[in-house]
Design an enzyme around this catalytic site. Sequence first.
Site, short mmCIF file in Angstrom:
data_model
loop_
_atom_site.label_atom_id
_atom_site.label_comp_id
_atom_site.label_asym_id
_atom_site.label_seq_id
_atom_site.Cartn_x
_atom_site.Cartn_y
_atom_site.Cartn_z
N ILE A 101 10.55 42.28 -27.62
CA ILE A 101 10.33 41.86 -26.24
C ILE A 101 8.83 41.79 -25.99
O ILE A 101 8.09 42.71 -26.32
CB ILE A 101 10.98 42.85 -25.25
N ILE A 102 8.39 40.69 -25.42
CA ILE A 102 6.98 40.51 -25.07
C ILE A 102 6.74 41.14 -23.70
O ILE A 102 7.49 40.88 -22.75
CB ILE A 102 6.61 39.02 -25.04
N HIS A 118 15.48 29.78 -29.22
CA HIS A 118 16.67 30.64 -29.12
C HIS A 118 17.89 29.89 -29.63
O HIS A 118 18.10 28.72 -29.26
CB HIS A 118 16.88 31.07 -27.66
#
Length: 201
Positions: A101-102, A118
């Site tokens: 996760i950024i 994605h």
Amino acid sequence: MEGASTMANDVRLAVFASGHGTNFAAILDAIQTQSLSCQIVRLVVDKANAGALAIAEAHNIPTLVVNYKAAGSRDVVEQEIITQLKDDGVQGILLAGYMRIITPKLLQAFPQKIVNIHPALLPSFPGTHGIEDAFNYGVKVTGVTVHFVDEGTDTGQIIDQQAVRITNDDTLASLETKIHDVEHHLYPAVLAQLLKEEVFN
């Protein structure tokens, strides 16, 4: 980059990956064969055994291997990444199978300049198991999405999508192959469009 001429005005990009690096390879191939006005100046990986590292080595692309566990927090890791990317003159980031996760820290350093791919038709089936989730749910159409990254999980602005039909004789493995084939064409096409629109400039 091996075999490719680079221009002073080329957009400087970084790729983030965690696995085999097949999307990374597809991007590099497109840059070379289509003469896209960008160069990949850094590969960032979060696994020391990521297959993407061998691809970077073959193309003489510098790498940064980060260790979230040793660092103790995502903030520490992302500060390390930001410092390196700023030194590299990076203007945008392409996530290519980066399973992290950024955080807002990195997002604020590269606002609306971080792109992800994605393996599902967002907003359906977000998260780390998009192909499997769509297959198990029984949908007849899934696909691939390229989108900007925001603070949510696969919730950023959609840039482009391509559908993939699930047939009655598809297995999870065959669907994965179909999805990956689409990824390897869609991501470079979107990159070319973003460069044309000067999104990273």
